[in-house]
Every structure is written in structure tokens, then in C-alpha cells.
Design an enzyme around this catalytic site. Structure first.
Site, PDB file in Angstrom:
ATOM      1  CG  ASP A 370      -1.657   1.141   1.454  1.00  0.00           C
ATOM      2  OD1 ASP A 370      -2.495   1.478   0.369  1.00  0.00           O
ATOM      3  OD2 ASP A 370      -1.703   1.789   2.475  1.00  0.00           O
ATOM      4  CG  ASP A 372      -1.461   7.559   0.325  1.00  0.00           C
ATOM      5  OD1 ASP A 372      -0.283   8.135  -0.068  1.00  0.00           O
ATOM      6  OD2 ASP A 372      -2.121   7.574  -0.609  1.00  0.00           O
ATOM      7  CG  ASN A 413      -8.349   1.414  -2.342  1.00  0.00           C
ATOM      8  OD1 ASN A 413      -8.203   0.744  -3.273  1.00  0.00           O
ATOM      9  ND2 ASN A 413      -8.872   1.308  -1.133  1.00  0.00           N
ATOM     10  CB  CYS A 447      -8.814   1.330  -7.185  1.00  0.00           C
ATOM     11  SG  CYS A 447     -10.425   1.584  -7.316  1.00  0.00           S
ATOM     12  CG  HIS A 449     -13.054   2.758 -10.073  1.00  0.00           C
ATOM     13  ND1 HIS A 449     -12.255   1.749 -10.108  1.00  0.00           N
ATOM     14  CD2 HIS A 449     -13.479   3.297 -11.144  1.00  0.00           C
ATOM     15  CE1 HIS A 449     -12.098   1.821 -11.397  1.00  0.00           C
ATOM     16  NE2 HIS A 449     -12.917   2.516 -12.275  1.00  0.00           N
ATOM     17  NE  ARG A 458     -13.133   2.451  -2.021  1.00  0.00           N
ATOM     18  CZ  ARG A 458     -12.514   3.400  -1.724  1.00  0.00           C
ATOM     19  NH1 ARG A 458     -11.557   4.055  -2.423  1.00  0.00           N
ATOM     20  NH2 ARG A 458     -12.484   4.020  -0.564  1.00  0.00           N
TER      21      ARG A 458
END
Length: 529
Positions: A370, A372, A413, A447, A449, A458
Site C-alpha cells: 500500500d 499511503d 486506492n 484504483c 474509483h 478498490r
């Protein structure tokens, strides 16, 4: 029947599905048996794993399939997880790992097929089976499968094939495993892509690890699914899985896994006779060619006879159609079986003297992170590269992973794009800054969205993890996902990857409690893999 409390039973249900309409009836029968057996503690969760392939949205990103055929009123603790079309072994793993990733994981996981029907007393019988297994320290308990066959005529070849489930050892149409046993052997081997041999492989590994498997007292009904004329040809793909079983478990795997011998030697002889006839004819040797052709014809006729005689008789419903199917497929099956076995033997070359496949679980070859909250401090909807600040030790951790030969990727995301708060160019600029500070990554998956888009990428959906694995040239099971929140863990579990949670002050306590593995830093997370 004696009541079984939740602390004794402690169970969850996992149902892999590809969206067959029978799913609704199966869940209805589960709800009905729980209502009929109020003395049995309800399952902690009923995890339905939607293993339909993720579709493609207009922008090319993964999109969720349509809705599943779920009952409108069921009263079940239902959870739907999407596994991305990777097969029943991967779907079952996603299911039990999801059930396990709770603050109070179950002691038992009951696997059910989406087309079985549970009799009214099933829940009570399951409770009895599991209570006895707890006393005797049994690793798994199988139901007795009943396949209804037509009473007005003899069964077809496909119906008899389905009825073979009644004699199958350790079939997961209804099989309950201890959660600690599943964890110990890492569940199903996801290299088995079909509903074939993945259950035998798991049972064999459990027994090799010292576990005992038992047939219980409960029964389950497994109706015969509708099938087209070529179903017997398609099932020959299972010969590839037989090659994998031999490569993993050696030449005695059939005896050890309590699996029948099969007809592959006869199919091989049939194909060899046909090949000899063709070769001799091409060499202008008519008499030996005719002899070889006669052997092929005799073997084919014997195979046809063995398939036709137990089936419908002349005058019975479906006789002509069954005879036609058997005549066509009896010619084609030996060639299909041998071709699939040869392909599997080449893929798993231990059968040809090559290196044996790695035991399950396979080693980690790729690390997906990931962005952040894991690599860099979280700045909500950040589009400014100047605000990128890596966590202490992040570069050392990534360099250590690179030194081990791990391939690196990022799965992030970025709903700020979908919300209109960021442009793709701004996200690209932040991405470039991260790479300048932390080194190169083999793939970036994001992602764009918002949750309302109902996409398949997501997190906690598996789409980005599956895309990243494909981009890095590894299987999802060869990946590990490191993140800071439950959505990262959920995406990894759904995709079949391993996962480590590195909490931050923003991580919810329940997410920490439910995570399979927790590290205090990114450096520790890399060391744990």
C-alpha cells in the site's frame, strides 16, 4: 439431541460459487436446518465466495460481476467475498481465511458446494460430528453424500459419474476442517485450478502432517447438475491435475489418497494403437497397419461397451441420445485424456525426471505494498510531490526485499481521482516522487474509483492484487501484501496472497486483532515473509 454451545461448536460455513442458480436453494436449506435445530449454535459466518471472473469496466479496470442468486430472506450471517475466478481451491482459501480474520475466529470451517441440499436435521448431525471430533482430536469430518438417480430408467454416464461422489474420499461437497489444521497446512493448493483433486491433495497433506480424517453421521444431497453432450470430454482436463498429484506426492499417490486407478493406461494403449496404425499406413505397410487399427477398434469398442451397458436400455427414456453421446465421446476421450496428461506431465516435469514442484505453500516472490500509510505518511488526497514523506526505514526495508530477489509493486486506492479532487497527472507526479525516494517498483496499480462505482479493484476487492501479480509475472499465491488497514488485508485474502498488517495510529483495533500477521514496522514485515 444435546444442545451444542457456541464455544464447543465454534463454526463457520464457506460456500464457493460461480453464480449457479442452485446457490439460492442451498442457502435456503442451510437456513431451514438451522431453524429446525435451535439447539445448535448458529455459524459465526456464512462466507459465500463469488469466484466468477472479474469483468472489465469501461476504463479497462476490473468490474464486479452481477448479483448472486441469494435468497431474499435467509437470516444467515452472510458475507460475500470475490476471489476473481481462480478456481475452487483459491475460492475456498479466500473463504476460510476471511472467516479466520476476525477477533474471534471459529474452531471449525464447514465447506459446502453451492449445489448441495441440506436435509432438515443436517445442523444437528454436524454438531454431533464436530463434538465427537473434538473429543477424539480429529482434523476433519466428511459427510455422507447422497446422489439421487432416476428411478424410472438406468442412469446415464454423467449421472453415474456424479454418483461416484458417494464413494469419494474427503470430497469437499460437505467437509468440515479444523481451522488450526487449515492454517498449519496453508489450506488448499491453489495450483489445482479445477474442482478436481484439490480436496484429495489437502486430505493427503493433512494426514501426512499427522491429522486424522473421519466420515461422520450427517448426510447431504448432491443432485446431478445439467450437462451438455461434451461434459465427459471436458472432465478429461483432470488428467493434468493427476500429473500434479504425481509430481507432488510420488507414484503411490493414488493409494495414499484413496483414489481409484482410472483408465489412463487403457487410453494410452488406445492412442498408441491409433498412432501405430496411422504411422504404418503412411509407411505403406498395410497389413501391420490393419492389425494396429484392429487393436484400436477393439479397445474403443470395449470402452464404449463399458459405458453403454450400465446406462439406459433400448426403449427407455434418453437411450438414443445417450448412445449417440457415448459413441462420439468414446472415440475422442482417449486422445483427450492422453493429451491432457502429457500437458500436465510437461508442466510438472517431475514425472519426466525434472525438478519437483515446490510444496504448498509456495515461496513469496513478490511484495505488494500500500502507498499511503505504509510507504509514505498519509496526506489525504495528496497531489503535491513536495508533501511525500517516507516512513523511517522504508528505503532500507525495500532494499532488503530487492536484495532477496523479491519483485516489488504498489497497490493503492486513489478515490480522489473519482471524486474530482485529483487528476491522474497529479497522482503520477506523487508516484514519481515516491520512486525517486524509495527506488523503482515493478508495477503500480491504482484504483481511481469511489465506493459507489462498485468496481472490482478498490481494496478490499482483489482486482489490483491480481493485476499486480500478473504484471510481475507471478501467481497471486506467490505475493505478499503489506498495508496499514483492514482493506489491505481483505484484498490480499480475497486474491490468495499472504498479508502483513503494519498498524498506524489510524488503524482500528479490530483490524489489528483480525489480521493474520502484524508487524511493528515495514522492516519487520519484510523479515517476517
Amino acid at each position: 439431541m444435546t444442545a451444542v454451545s457456541s464455544d464447543v461448536l465454534g463454526w463457520s460455513v464457506v460456500v464457493p460459487t460461480v453464480g449457479r442458480p442452485q446457490l439460492r436453494a442451498m442457502l435456503d436449506s442451510l437456513a431451514a436446518t438451522l431453524q429446525r435445530c435451535p439447539e445448535v449454535a448458529a455459524p459465526a459466518a456464512v462466507v459465500v465466495v463469488d469466484d466468477r471472473p472479474l469483468g472489465s469496466a469501461a476504463d479497462g479496470s476490473p468490474a464486479r460481476p452481477g448479483p448472486l442468486p441469494l435468497p431474499a430472506e435467509h437470516g444467515l450471517p452472510l458475507h460475500v467475498v470475490r476471489s476473481g475466478g481462480r478456481g475452487p481451491a483459491a475460492a475456498r482459501n479466500a473463504g476460510w481465511r476471511t472467516a479466520a480474520a476476525t477477533a474471534s475466529p471459529p474452531r471449525w470451517v464447514a465447506f459446502l458446494d453451492d449445489d448441495v441440499v441440506l436435509p432438515p436435521g443436517w445442523a444437528g448431525r454436524l454438531a454431533e460430528d464436530l463434538a465427537k471430533a473434538d473429543v477424539d482430536d480429529v482434523a476433519a469430518v466428511q459427510a455422507r453424500i447422497v446422489v439421487p438417480l432416476p428411478a424410472h430408467r438406468r442412469p446415464t454416464d454423467w449421472e453415474r459419474s456424479t454418483a461416484g461422489l458417494e464413494r469419494a474420499a474427503w470430497a469437499t461437497a460437505d467437509m468440515a476442517y479444523r481451522l488450526d489444521v487449515l492454517r498449519r497446512v496453508a489450506g488448499f493448493d491453489e495450483r489445482f485450478p479445477r474442482a478436481y483433486r484439490e480436496d484429495a491433495d489437502l486430505a493427503l497433506r493433512v494426514r501426512q502432517a499427522g491429522g486424522t480424517l473421519r466420515r461422520g453421521s450427517r448426510t447431504v444431497t448432491h443432485p446431478v447438475r445439467p450437462a451438455d453432450d461434451h461434459v465427459s470430454l471436458r472432465v478429461q482436463r483432470g488428467n493434468r491435475d493427476d500429473a500434479l498429484m504425481r509430481a507432488l506426492h510420488g507414484p503411490r499417490w493414488r493409494q495414499d489418497a484413496e483414489v481409484g486407478r482410472g483408465r489412463l493406461p487403457w487410453h494410452t494403449a488406445t492412442v498408441a494403437a491409433a498412432g501405430a496404425a496411422a504411422g504404418l499406413a503412411a509407411a505403406h505397410r498395410p497389413r501391420p497397419a490393419a492389425l494396429a487399427a484392429g487393436v484400436w477398434a477393439a479397445l474403443t469398442a470395449d470402452f464404449l461397451r463399458r459405458r453403454v451397458l450400465p446406462g439406459p436400455r433400448p426403449g427407455e427414456e434418453g437411450f438414443a441420445a445417450e448412445l449417440r453421446r457415448m459413441a462420439v465421446t468414446s472415440v475422442a476421450i482417449p486422445f483427450a485424456a492422453v493429451a491432457h496428461r502429457a500437458r500436465g506431465a510437461w508442466q510438472h516435469r517431475r514425472a519426466l525426471g525434472g525438478v519437483a514442484p515446490a510444496p504448498w505453500p509456495v515461496p513469496v516472490r513478490a511484495l505488494l505494498l500500500d502507498r499511503d500509510g505504509t510507504l509514505v505518511h498519509d496526506v489525504p488526497y495528496n497531489g503535491d510531490p513536495a508533501l511525500v514523506v517516507p516512513f523511517d526505514g522504508a528505503r532500507r526495508a525495500l532494499d532488503a526485499a530487492r536484495a532477496r530477489g523479491l519483485r516489488l509493486g504498489v497497490v493503492s486506492n486513489q478515490s480522489g481521482i473519482g471524486r474530482g479532487l485529483l487528476t491522474p497527472a497529479q497522482v503520477d507526479a506523487v508516484q514519481a516522487r515516491v520512486e525517486s525516494l524509495l527506488g523503482p517498483f515493478g508495477t503500480w496499480q491504482r484504483c481511481p474509483h469511489v465506493p459507489e462505482d462498485a468496481c472490482g479493484c478498490r481494496k478490499p476487492e482483489p482486482g489490483m492484487v491480481l493485476r499486480a501479480a500478473a504484471a510481475l509475472g507471478v501467481a497471486p499465491a506467490e505475493c505478499a501484501v503489506v498495508g496499514d488497514i483492514g482493506a489491505d488485508v481483505g484484498a490480499a485474502l480475497a486474491a490468495g496472497a499472504r498479508t502483513v498488517l503494519v498498524p498506524t495510529p489510524e488503524t482500528r483495533p479490530e483490524e489489528v486483532a483480525a489480521a493474520p500477521l502484524v508487524a511493528v514496522s515495514l522492516e519487520e514485515a519484510v523479515r517476517l515473509l
